[in-house]
Design an enzyme around this catalytic site. Structure first.
Site, PDB file in Angstrom:
ATOM      1  N   PHE A  39       1.038  -1.107  -0.011  1.00 56.41           N
ATOM      2  CA  PHE A  39       0.021  -0.075  -0.047  1.00 56.41           C
ATOM      3  C   PHE A  39       0.933   1.322   0.167  1.00 56.41           C
ATOM      4  O   PHE A  39       1.791   1.350   1.042  1.00 56.41           O
ATOM      5  CB  PHE A  39      -0.972  -0.126   1.266  1.00 56.41           C
ATOM      6  N   HIS A  79       8.680  -3.009   9.183  1.00 53.23           N
ATOM      7  CA  HIS A  79       7.860  -3.323   8.251  1.00 53.23           C
ATOM      8  C   HIS A  79       7.979  -3.815   6.907  1.00 53.23           C
ATOM      9  O   HIS A  79       7.842  -4.837   6.376  1.00 53.23           O
ATOM     10  CB  HIS A  79       6.637  -2.339   8.132  1.00 53.23           C
ATOM     11  N   ASP A  84       7.134  -4.078  14.248  1.00 55.39           N
ATOM     12  CA  ASP A  84       6.376  -3.577  12.764  1.00 55.39           C
ATOM     13  C   ASP A  84       5.592  -2.486  13.235  1.00 55.39           C
ATOM     14  O   ASP A  84       4.554  -2.369  13.875  1.00 55.39           O
ATOM     15  CB  ASP A  84       5.661  -4.681  12.270  1.00 55.39           C
ATOM     16  N   SER A 121       3.218  -6.655   2.899  1.00 54.89           N
ATOM     17  CA  SER A 121       2.179  -5.805   3.575  1.00 54.89           C
ATOM     18  C   SER A 121       0.779  -6.074   2.725  1.00 54.89           C
ATOM     19  O   SER A 121       0.151  -7.090   2.526  1.00 54.89           O
ATOM     20  CB  SER A 121       2.440  -4.584   3.605  1.00 54.89           C
ATOM     21  N   MET A 122       0.085  -4.927   2.055  1.00 49.99           N
ATOM     22  CA  MET A 122      -1.072  -5.116   1.255  1.00 49.99           C
ATOM     23  C   MET A 122      -0.800  -6.078   0.308  1.00 49.99           C
ATOM     24  O   MET A 122      -1.821  -6.787  -0.206  1.00 49.99           O
ATOM     25  CB  MET A 122      -1.569  -3.671   0.856  1.00 49.99           C
TER      26      MET A 122
END
Length: 249
Positions: free
Chosen positions: A28, A223, A193, A96-97
């Site tokens: 993202f 992250h 994170d 992540s996304m």
């Protein structure tokens, strides 16, 4: 900036190799710059690799604002179909996304050979808090959560609030699909994170119905672990995973 003027380093990446395909998705507000090291490592081993630029990403925050989570799904779907035309086995990878999108694909396509996710996003309470407490069009950037000194992620300097709403919808929809995932899964979770709570990875691990699943804790990365201190470990373990399950009957 014109719609077609893509940031340098954000372009989609294609490598044509053997009949084992790997789809890699960035996260993202991010770009393929965050995934390039692992993409190149996979290609070096001879695999066919595609890392699509998600619609609205790698241009401007205003352009991202126009895209929806359905557009992001379409971006990885198109990449998946590109691999289907060339490969007999396909793995999906995401940060992540991008991990959310990889899980979405794994829930939809039963013939996926395996899914590998790095700090995947399913539930981020801070995002709900933002929507409850701001009327702004944009909020501060969320990229470059990296522990390693001197490394920066190519990501937007502002985050569209409208896009956060779409991210929440994608996470919710994917959460409800987790029990459909039966393929082998490898989950990498940073112990610290600042974007996605590590509990996301624990919940995914417990919910998927994969017979073969593994959760690996990353002790020295934040992250964006694909650019961080544990990058080489992610590459090594994920390549081992691909070798194991591309040879499985």
């Amino acid at each position: 900036m014109a719609e077609n003027q893509i940031l340098d380093g954000a372009q989609s990446i294609y490598f044509k190799g053997n009949e084992v395909g790997i789809l890699v998705s960035h996260g993202f507000t991010g770009t393929n710059q965050s995934m390039k090291p692992i993409v190149e490592a996979y290609a070096k081993e001879g695999y066919t690799v595609v890392s699509p630029r998600l619609k609205g990403h790698g241009v401007t925050p205003e352009e991202m604002e126009k895209s929806t989570y359905k557009d992001w799904i379409d971006s990885v779907e198109e990449a998946y179909k590109w691999l289907e035309e060339r490969c007999t086995k396909i793995f999906v990878v995401g940060l992540s996304m991008g991990g959310t999108l990889a899980l979405h694909l794994a829930a939809k396509y039963e013939d996926i050979s395996g899914v590998m996710v790095v700090n995947p996003a399913i539930n981020i309470p801070a995002m709900d808090n933002i929507l409850d407490n701001t009327d702004d069009r944009f909020i501060a950037a969320i990229g470059s959560d990296i522990k390693k000194d001197g490394v920066e992620e190519l990501a937007y300097d502002r985050t569209p609030v409208k896009s956060i709403r779409n991210l929440i919808s994608l996470m919710s929809e994917t959460h409800d699909q987790l029990s459909r995932i039966h393929c082998p899964i490898l989950i990498f979770a940073s112990e610290e994170d600042h974007i996605v709570p590590p509990e996301n990875s624990e919940m995914i691990f417990e919910t998927v119905l994969s017979e073969h699943k593994e959760l690996i804790h990353l002790e020295n990365s934040y992250h964006v672990a694909t650019l961080d201190n544990d990058r080489d470990s992610i590459i090594e373990r994920s390549l081992e995973f691909v070798v194991m399950y591309s040879n499985a009957k």
